[in-house]
Design an enzyme around this catalytic site. Structure first.
Site, mmCIF file in Angstrom:
data_model
loop_
_atom_site.group_PDB
_atom_site.id
_atom_site.type_symbol
_atom_site.label_atom_id
_atom_site.label_comp_id
_atom_site.label_asym_id
_atom_site.label_seq_id
_atom_site.Cartn_x
_atom_site.Cartn_y
_atom_site.Cartn_z
ATOM 1 N N THR A 1 -6.006 -1.708 6.418
ATOM 2 C CA THR A 1 -6.084 -3.026 6.457
ATOM 3 C C THR A 1 -7.282 -3.264 6.693
ATOM 4 O O THR A 1 -8.342 -4.278 6.919
ATOM 5 C CB THR A 1 -5.226 -3.603 7.607
ATOM 6 N N ASP B 1 -1.638 6.868 5.613
ATOM 7 C CA ASP B 1 -2.004 5.380 5.912
ATOM 8 C C ASP B 1 -2.827 5.174 7.296
ATOM 9 O O ASP B 1 -3.598 6.052 7.918
ATOM 10 C CB ASP B 1 -0.858 5.277 6.458
ATOM 11 N N ARG C 1 7.035 -7.547 2.819
ATOM 12 C CA ARG C 1 8.027 -7.100 3.088
ATOM 13 C C ARG C 1 8.222 -8.300 3.996
ATOM 14 O O ARG C 1 9.640 -8.095 4.333
ATOM 15 C CB ARG C 1 6.698 -6.780 4.857
ATOM 16 N N LYS D 1 0.962 -1.334 -0.219
ATOM 17 C CA LYS D 1 -0.021 -0.439 0.388
ATOM 18 C C LYS D 1 1.251 1.514 0.181
ATOM 19 O O LYS D 1 0.636 2.320 -0.655
ATOM 20 C CB LYS D 1 -1.050 0.342 1.151
ATOM 21 N N THR D 2 1.531 1.556 1.142
ATOM 22 C CA THR D 2 2.582 2.147 0.774
ATOM 23 C C THR D 2 3.636 2.430 -0.343
ATOM 24 O O THR D 2 3.926 4.026 -1.135
ATOM 25 C CB THR D 2 3.372 2.489 2.653
HETATM 26 P P1 ATP Z 1 1.311 -1.186 6.059
HETATM 27 O O1 ATP Z 1 0.461 -1.163 5.808
HETATM 28 O O2 ATP Z 1 2.449 -2.527 7.360
HETATM 29 O O3 ATP Z 1 1.707 -0.037 5.934
HETATM 30 P P2 ATP Z 1 1.780 -2.145 3.049
HETATM 31 O O4 ATP Z 1 1.106 -2.510 2.581
HETATM 32 O O5 ATP Z 1 1.771 0.099 3.167
HETATM 33 O O6 ATP Z 1 2.132 -2.259 4.979
HETATM 34 P P3 ATP Z 1 4.290 -2.028 1.811
HETATM 35 O O7 ATP Z 1 5.304 -0.398 2.912
HETATM 36 O O8 ATP Z 1 4.379 -0.855 1.064
HETATM 37 O O9 ATP Z 1 3.582 -2.474 2.452
HETATM 38 O O10 ATP Z 1 5.686 -3.175 1.578
HETATM 39 C C1 ATP Z 1 6.646 -3.536 2.603
HETATM 40 C C2 ATP Z 1 8.278 -3.458 1.585
HETATM 41 O O11 ATP Z 1 7.682 -4.535 0.675
HETATM 42 C C3 ATP Z 1 8.221 -2.711 0.892
HETATM 43 O O12 ATP Z 1 9.223 -1.569 1.271
HETATM 44 C C4 ATP Z 1 9.217 -3.485 -0.817
HETATM 45 O O13 ATP Z 1 10.194 -3.430 -0.411
HETATM 46 C C5 ATP Z 1 8.169 -4.453 -0.638
HETATM 47 N N1 ATP Z 1 6.718 -4.516 -1.786
HETATM 48 C C6 ATP Z 1 5.617 -4.087 -1.235
HETATM 49 N N2 ATP Z 1 4.681 -4.246 -2.332
HETATM 50 C C7 ATP Z 1 6.259 -4.801 -3.650
HETATM 51 C C8 ATP Z 1 5.803 -4.760 -5.121
HETATM 52 N N3 ATP Z 1 5.148 -5.348 -5.834
HETATM 53 N N4 ATP Z 1 7.148 -5.287 -5.563
HETATM 54 C C9 ATP Z 1 8.443 -5.459 -5.374
HETATM 55 N N5 ATP Z 1 8.605 -5.265 -3.536
HETATM 56 C C10 ATP Z 1 6.872 -4.411 -3.089
#
Ligand code: ATP
Length: 331
Positions: free
Chosen positions: A158, A109, A217, A64-65
């Site tokens: 989430t 977020d 992650r 998401k981030t």
């Molecule tokens: P949260 O809800 O805990 O904040 P999130 O869904 O925002 O989590 P991210 O922080 O975007 O998750 O992803 C975590 C890590 O996973 C990122 O730093 C990245 O390295 C990796 N990642 C996520 N999605 C991808 C993708 N589609 N391709 C490659 N790497 C990814």
């Protein structure tokens, strides 16, 4: 929070920032989501309008981030990052809204944690790009009407179900991020191994992928640990056996469950005889918060059919008994 000097957005861990893709083309998986977003970005740019507001939902660590940082990069615009938990009162939101530049992105977020009073400010900000600020109180109260630059709000949650309908309906684009396949995770491991200048063969990448609970992650975190382990125990060489030994050592089993996941199943089976048991009761017994269990532990257990949610509570499945090597209770 704004971007750090290297243009990386701080993440949950150092690895999140270092290994996060910077452009959409560097992202692995989520093909449908990426395709729809590219169309929306393209259309907005050709009309010269800001991109419509976007809501991402899905379990933690699925990107998401990452989307919230690559979208502004694709659009050559800036992003401000906020967290719903930090926006306690309307005054916390004001600096972000007054700082938006035309077409820029504001990322919130955990948007489900924004309190109602703040949420109401978001309604007019999102819909009409204006906010009404009340100055003073009682008979002296005056309303100041502030025009905002047209911007794009990206929300991440989430818990899509916890968002109120008026807020949810103000997002023109809503995308659910799903789990990653082992092949996609193995590709992420390979790409990130390259970024970290370590050699990881296919067999090791697939062990990491299989033990990462379908979550990028976790794949990153596991890779970093395998790197440390290999450096300290095997002169930096990573192979299938070393990868397995490294992950076994920190209690990650062949399904990717960690100690907390197994503790959850163990508590449900041992203390609650497999359930049905309420989330709060399980959380109290484990001495962790219900939110942590609901966000970080349960989604993968549900998806792996180790757990079911019934109206009367959480229930361990026969698969869970098999995985935990416990005899099924006599019914
Ligand atoms: P949260 O809800 O805990 O904040 P999130 O869904 O925002 O989590 P991210 O922080 O975007 O998750 O992803 C975590 C890590 O996973 C990122 O730093 C990245 O390295 C990796 N990642 C996520 N999605 C991808 C993708 N589609 N391709 C490659 N790497 C990814």
């Amino acid at each position: 929070v704004s971007e750090d000097p290297e243009g990386q957005v701080p993440g949950r861990s150092e690895a999140d920032g270092r290994l996060r893709p910077r452009r959409m083309d560097e992202m692995v998986g989520q093909k449908d989501v990426i395709e729809r977003l590219k169309i929306a970005i393209d259309a907005a740019q050709s009309r010269g309008e800001p991109l419509g507001h976007i809501l991402f939902d899905g379990p933690p660590g699925l990107g998401k981030t990452t989307f919230a940082t690559v979208i502004p990069a694709e659009m050559n615009t800036s992003v401000q990052m906020a967290n719903g938990a930090g926006l306690r009162a309307p005054k916390d939101l004001l600096p972000y809204l007054t700082n938006v530049s035309e077409g820029s992105v504001l990322f919130i977020d955990e948007i489900h944690r924004v309190p109602k009073a703040v949420e109401e400010y978001l309604y007019t900000a999102m819909e009409d790009f204006r906010i009404d600020v009340v100055l003073g109180d009682g008979v002296n109260a005056r309303t100041l009407n502030l025009e905002l630059k047209p911007f794009t709000l990206i929300g991440a949650t989430t818990r899509a179900g916890m968002l109120s309908a008026p807020l949810r309906d103000r997002f023109q684009i809503r995308e659910h991020l799903g789990w990653y396949t082992p092949q996609e995770l193995a590709e992420i491991v390979h790409r990130n191994a390259k970024k970290l200048s370590i050699e990881v063969d296919d067999a090791s990448a697939s062990v990491i992928a299989d033990r990462s609970r379908s979550t990028p992650r976790l794949a990153n975190n596991r890779l970093l640990w395998v790197r440390d382990y290999a450096q300290s125990k095997a002169g930096g060489k990573v192979d299938r056996e070393i990868t397995r030994a490294a992950l076994d050592m920190i209690g990650i089993d062949h399904l990717g469950l960690d100690k907390q996941d197994r503790n959850y199943l163990d508590t449900l089976m041992r203390v609650f005889l497999g359930g049905p048991a309420g989330l709060d009761a399980i959380a109290h017994t484990m001495n962790v918060s219900g939110d942590t269990l609901e966000d970080e532990v349960e989604p993968f257990l549900l998806r792996s059919e180790l757990l079911v949610r019934t109206r009367r509570g959480r229930l361990a499945t026969p698969n869970a008994y098999e995985h935990m090597r416990r005899p099924l209770p006599a019914s």
